[in-house]
Structure formats: C-alpha cells, structure tokens
Design a protein around this motif. Structure first.
Motif, mmCIF file in Angstrom:
data_model
loop_
_atom_site.group_PDB
_atom_site.id
_atom_site.type_symbol
_atom_site.label_atom_id
_atom_site.label_comp_id
_atom_site.label_asym_id
_atom_site.label_seq_id
_atom_site.Cartn_x
_atom_site.Cartn_y
_atom_site.Cartn_z
ATOM 1 N N ALA A 53 -33.481 36.090 -31.303
ATOM 2 C CA ALA A 53 -32.396 35.859 -32.434
ATOM 3 C C ALA A 53 -31.619 34.158 -33.542
ATOM 4 O O ALA A 53 -31.336 35.535 -34.230
ATOM 5 N N LYS A 54 -32.666 33.386 -32.882
ATOM 6 C CA LYS A 54 -32.803 32.717 -34.094
ATOM 7 C C LYS A 54 -33.483 33.286 -35.394
ATOM 8 O O LYS A 54 -33.202 32.728 -36.134
ATOM 9 N N LYS A 55 -34.717 34.188 -35.262
ATOM 10 C CA LYS A 55 -35.269 34.572 -36.252
ATOM 11 C C LYS A 55 -34.660 35.352 -37.125
ATOM 12 O O LYS A 55 -34.286 35.582 -38.103
ATOM 13 N N ALA A 56 -33.654 36.453 -36.372
ATOM 14 C CA ALA A 56 -33.062 37.315 -36.974
ATOM 15 C C ALA A 56 -31.531 36.963 -37.314
ATOM 16 O O ALA A 56 -31.813 37.203 -38.446
ATOM 17 N N ASN A 57 -31.393 35.810 -36.437
ATOM 18 C CA ASN A 57 -30.498 35.202 -38.008
ATOM 19 C C ASN A 57 -30.531 34.148 -38.664
ATOM 20 O O ASN A 57 -29.798 34.152 -39.803
ATOM 21 N N ARG A 58 -32.168 33.725 -39.286
ATOM 22 C CA ARG A 58 -32.184 33.636 -39.915
ATOM 23 C C ARG A 58 -32.552 34.673 -41.660
ATOM 24 O O ARG A 58 -32.070 34.333 -42.509
ATOM 25 N N GLN A 59 -33.424 35.516 -40.585
ATOM 26 C CA GLN A 59 -33.362 36.605 -41.964
ATOM 27 C C GLN A 59 -32.490 37.178 -41.994
ATOM 28 O O GLN A 59 -31.535 37.104 -43.492
ATOM 29 N N ARG A 60 -31.499 37.201 -41.672
ATOM 30 C CA ARG A 60 -29.563 37.588 -41.891
ATOM 31 C C ARG A 60 -29.311 36.549 -42.878
ATOM 32 O O ARG A 60 -28.561 37.169 -44.005
ATOM 33 N N GLN A 61 -29.167 35.175 -42.920
ATOM 34 C CA GLN A 61 -28.310 33.906 -43.338
ATOM 35 C C GLN A 61 -29.307 34.167 -44.993
ATOM 36 O O GLN A 61 -28.467 34.766 -46.240
ATOM 37 N N ALA A 62 -31.207 34.113 -45.019
ATOM 38 C CA ALA A 62 -31.711 35.141 -46.421
ATOM 39 C C ALA A 62 -30.966 35.924 -46.364
ATOM 40 O O ALA A 62 -30.557 35.940 -48.238
ATOM 41 N N ASP A 63 -31.005 37.582 -46.009
ATOM 42 C CA ASP A 63 -30.082 38.872 -46.836
ATOM 43 C C ASP A 63 -28.423 38.148 -47.357
ATOM 44 O O ASP A 63 -28.133 38.214 -47.992
ATOM 45 N N LEU A 64 -28.145 37.664 -46.130
ATOM 46 C CA LEU A 64 -26.436 37.331 -47.289
ATOM 47 C C LEU A 64 -27.141 36.592 -48.509
ATOM 48 O O LEU A 64 -25.962 36.365 -49.315
ATOM 49 N N GLN A 65 -27.787 35.588 -48.124
ATOM 50 C CA GLN A 65 -27.860 34.800 -49.953
ATOM 51 C C GLN A 65 -27.845 35.419 -51.122
ATOM 52 O O GLN A 65 -27.706 35.119 -51.877
ATOM 53 N N LYS A 66 -28.840 36.495 -50.628
ATOM 54 C CA LYS A 66 -30.079 37.403 -51.891
ATOM 55 C C LYS A 66 -28.564 38.184 -52.161
ATOM 56 O O LYS A 66 -28.364 38.268 -53.453
#
Length: 116
Positions: A53-66
């Motif tokens: 879940a942490k990894k998915a949240n980090r990826q989601r945050q990176a996608d949102l930033q991009k």
C-alpha cells in the motif's frame, strides 16, 4: 428375508437426516475444519500488505506530481495560443489544447480520489 423395522429406520436416518444435521452443525459457510494460521504468518502478511500500500501510494503521488506539471504546461500553452488569436478567430489548436487539459484534469481528479 425380512428386514427389521429398526434397521430400515436406521438406514433412513443415516441417508436422509444425518447429512442435514452435519451440515447444520458446520454452518453454511463452514465446510470443515479450519487451517490454523500462526500469528507470525498473519503479521508478515499484514506487513507485506502495508508495504504494498505504501509503494502504491508513493507511485500514485509521483503520477499526480507528473500529471500536475503537465497540466500546468498545457495551461500555459493554452494561454499563449489564446493570446495569439484575436476576437474573431478561434484556432483549432486552442480547442484541442483545451480538450487535452480537460481530460488530464479529470484523470488527476480521479487519481486524487483513489486511496490505497
């Protein structure tokens, strides 16, 4: 050979009634004995789930930033295109850019709603 009445009743009981009694004792969702899990396994599974879940949240945050950076870039380009047109001319590029911004903004909004 004559069958004893008690024997026929016993067979009838075993064939018709015993399976119903066994099923009722086990319950509708319980089909048999459970396999027991050790506390260590469940703790490890919980740890793994949290990590995923942490990894998915980090990826989601990176996608949102991009996506947000791309949205900003597209909005700036749209502003420039609109600045180059006059009151009587609306460029096809302006419409395409606006549609692209709208789609990306919708995607960003949906990603923000998603939580893991």
């Amino acid at each position: 050979m004559k069958i004893q009445p008690w024997l026929s009743r016993a067979v009838l009981f075993l064939v018709l009634i015993a399976p119903s009694v066994m099923k009722a004792q086990l319950g509708p969702n319980n089909t048999g004995p459970e396999t027991t899990r050790t506390p260590v396994e469940s703790e490890e599974m919980q740890k793994m789930k949290k990590e995923v879940a942490k990894k998915a949240n980090r990826q989601r945050q990176a996608d949102l930033q991009k996506d947000t950076e791309k949205l900003f870039k597209l909005a700036t380009e749209l502003k420039d295109y609109v600045g180059k047109t006059d009151e009587n001319i609306l460029s096809l590029d302006v419409l395409k850019k606006a549609e692209e911004i709208e789609k990306l903004a919708h995607d960003v909004k949906e990603k923000m709603k998603t939580s893991y």
